[in-house]
Design an enzyme around this catalytic site. Sequence first.
Site, PDB file in Angstrom:
ATOM      1  N   ASP A  30     -34.780  48.731  56.926  1.00  0.00           N
ATOM      2  CA  ASP A  30     -35.430  48.801  58.239  1.00  0.00           C
ATOM      3  C   ASP A  30     -35.247  50.203  58.808  1.00  0.00           C
ATOM      4  O   ASP A  30     -34.189  50.808  58.707  1.00  0.00           O
ATOM      5  CB  ASP A  30     -34.802  47.763  59.169  1.00  0.00           C
ATOM      6  CG  ASP A  30     -35.647  47.542  60.408  1.00  0.00           C
ATOM      7  OD1 ASP A  30     -36.248  46.460  60.527  1.00  0.00           O
ATOM      8  OD2 ASP A  30     -35.720  48.456  61.268  1.00  0.00           O
ATOM      9  N   HIS A  46     -50.844  39.841  52.302  1.00  0.00           N
ATOM     10  CA  HIS A  46     -50.786  39.804  53.763  1.00  0.00           C
ATOM     11  C   HIS A  46     -50.768  38.367  54.267  1.00  0.00           C
ATOM     12  O   HIS A  46     -51.731  37.630  54.103  1.00  0.00           O
ATOM     13  CB  HIS A  46     -51.954  40.564  54.396  1.00  0.00           C
ATOM     14  CG  HIS A  46     -51.832  40.592  55.893  1.00  0.00           C
ATOM     15  ND1 HIS A  46     -51.134  41.569  56.567  1.00  0.00           N
ATOM     16  CD2 HIS A  46     -52.244  39.712  56.837  1.00  0.00           C
ATOM     17  CE1 HIS A  46     -51.151  41.305  57.859  1.00  0.00           C
ATOM     18  NE2 HIS A  46     -51.823  40.178  58.050  1.00  0.00           N
ATOM     19  N   ASN A  87     -38.671  36.571  62.637  1.00  0.00           N
ATOM     20  CA  ASN A  87     -39.204  36.502  63.996  1.00  0.00           C
ATOM     21  C   ASN A  87     -40.649  36.027  63.954  1.00  0.00           C
ATOM     22  O   ASN A  87     -41.355  36.237  62.963  1.00  0.00           O
ATOM     23  CB  ASN A  87     -39.122  37.882  64.653  1.00  0.00           C
ATOM     24  CG  ASN A  87     -37.690  38.315  64.908  1.00  0.00           C
ATOM     25  OD1 ASN A  87     -36.857  37.513  65.318  1.00  0.00           O
ATOM     26  ND2 ASN A  87     -37.394  39.571  64.651  1.00  0.00           N
ATOM     27  N   HIS A  98     -42.181  38.872  57.333  1.00  0.00           N
ATOM     28  CA  HIS A  98     -41.051  39.589  56.724  1.00  0.00           C
ATOM     29  C   HIS A  98     -39.757  38.904  57.112  1.00  0.00           C
ATOM     30  O   HIS A  98     -39.662  38.257  58.147  1.00  0.00           O
ATOM     31  CB  HIS A  98     -41.038  41.069  57.126  1.00  0.00           C
ATOM     32  CG  HIS A  98     -41.075  41.297  58.605  1.00  0.00           C
ATOM     33  ND1 HIS A  98     -42.250  41.217  59.324  1.00  0.00           N
ATOM     34  CD2 HIS A  98     -40.097  41.570  59.495  1.00  0.00           C
ATOM     35  CE1 HIS A  98     -41.987  41.451  60.601  1.00  0.00           C
ATOM     36  NE2 HIS A  98     -40.688  41.660  60.735  1.00  0.00           N
ATOM     37  N   HIS A 100     -35.713  39.552  57.677  1.00  0.00           N
ATOM     38  CA  HIS A 100     -34.661  40.538  57.914  1.00  0.00           C
ATOM     39  C   HIS A 100     -33.391  40.045  57.226  1.00  0.00           C
ATOM     40  O   HIS A 100     -32.923  38.938  57.532  1.00  0.00           O
ATOM     41  CB  HIS A 100     -34.348  40.660  59.403  1.00  0.00           C
ATOM     42  CG  HIS A 100     -35.480  41.125  60.263  1.00  0.00           C
ATOM     43  ND1 HIS A 100     -35.546  42.394  60.783  1.00  0.00           N
ATOM     44  CD2 HIS A 100     -36.584  40.478  60.726  1.00  0.00           C
ATOM     45  CE1 HIS A 100     -36.634  42.515  61.530  1.00  0.00           C
ATOM     46  NE2 HIS A 100     -37.284  41.369  61.512  1.00  0.00           N
TER      47      HIS A 100
HETATM   48  P1  5GP Z   1     -40.116  42.202  63.842  1.00  0.00           P
HETATM   49  O1  5GP Z   1     -39.794  42.438  65.284  1.00  0.00           O
HETATM   50  O2  5GP Z   1     -41.603  42.236  63.582  1.00  0.00           O
HETATM   51  O3  5GP Z   1     -39.444  40.986  63.278  1.00  0.00           O
HETATM   52  O4  5GP Z   1     -39.457  43.398  63.042  1.00  0.00           O
HETATM   53  C1  5GP Z   1     -40.147  44.527  62.628  1.00  0.00           C
HETATM   54  C2  5GP Z   1     -39.122  45.463  62.043  1.00  0.00           C
HETATM   55  O5  5GP Z   1     -39.806  46.479  61.340  1.00  0.00           O
HETATM   56  C3  5GP Z   1     -38.244  46.151  63.099  1.00  0.00           C
HETATM   57  O6  5GP Z   1     -36.883  45.856  62.846  1.00  0.00           O
HETATM   58  C4  5GP Z   1     -38.570  47.628  62.924  1.00  0.00           C
HETATM   59  O7  5GP Z   1     -37.449  48.476  63.087  1.00  0.00           O
HETATM   60  C5  5GP Z   1     -39.130  47.686  61.505  1.00  0.00           C
HETATM   61  N1  5GP Z   1     -40.113  48.739  61.291  1.00  0.00           N
HETATM   62  C6  5GP Z   1     -41.160  49.058  62.105  1.00  0.00           C
HETATM   63  N2  5GP Z   1     -41.884  50.072  61.569  1.00  0.00           N
HETATM   64  C7  5GP Z   1     -41.271  50.389  60.392  1.00  0.00           C
HETATM   65  C8  5GP Z   1     -41.565  51.364  59.383  1.00  0.00           C
HETATM   66  O8  5GP Z   1     -42.519  52.137  59.457  1.00  0.00           O
HETATM   67  N3  5GP Z   1     -40.725  51.403  58.318  1.00  0.00           N
HETATM   68  C9  5GP Z   1     -39.652  50.565  58.212  1.00  0.00           C
HETATM   69  N4  5GP Z   1     -38.882  50.697  57.136  1.00  0.00           N
HETATM   70  N5  5GP Z   1     -39.350  49.626  59.136  1.00  0.00           N
HETATM   71  C10 5GP Z   1     -40.155  49.550  60.210  1.00  0.00           C
HETATM   72 ZN    ZN Z   2     -50.074  43.238  55.998  1.00  0.00          ZN
END
Ligand code: 5GP
Ligand code: ZN
Length: 110
Positions: A30, A46, A87, A98, A100
């Site tokens: 992340d 997707h 999430n 995705h 985490h």
């Molecule tokens: P969500 O809130 O959708 O569950 O989590 C999205 C996650 O993607 C966040 O923890 C954020 O830091 C991560 N993220 C967002 N943009 C990028 C990116 O360009 N590269 C990487 N490696 N992580 C990203």
């Molecule tokens: Zn996608």
Amino acid sequence: MDSCLFCKIIKKELPAKFIFESENAVAFPDINPSAEVHILIVPKGHIGGVQDLDKESGGLLAEIYLVANQLVKQYNLEDSLYRVVVNGGKAQHVPHLHFHLLGGNLNKLV
Ligand code: 5GP
Ligand code: ZN
């Protein structure tokens, strides 16, 4: 999906350091880690979120959790803290499913 951030990462149109890659999934760190170990496990196809899963998704979900299993061992997380978090809805910021994997010292909730 053309405009999707994680689809672009998967197609290598945007940079990310893949820790794992198979036919159906990738894993990469992340960009804004919430814990010592913070890895995103992402199906290549997707899928918007949990709300888009169906009965055909079982094999993919098993694969994702086996990637998590492998990474837990690779990062020696068995004896420390770890969580696998998904999430959804307004708590989800990137609309491509995705998982985490958070481990070590969990500072904040994702
Ligand atoms: P969500 O809130 O959708 O569950 O989590 C999205 C996650 O993607 C966040 O923890 C954020 O830091 C991560 N993220 C967002 N943009 C990028 C990116 O360009 N590269 C990487 N490696 N992580 C990203
Ligand atoms: Zn996608």
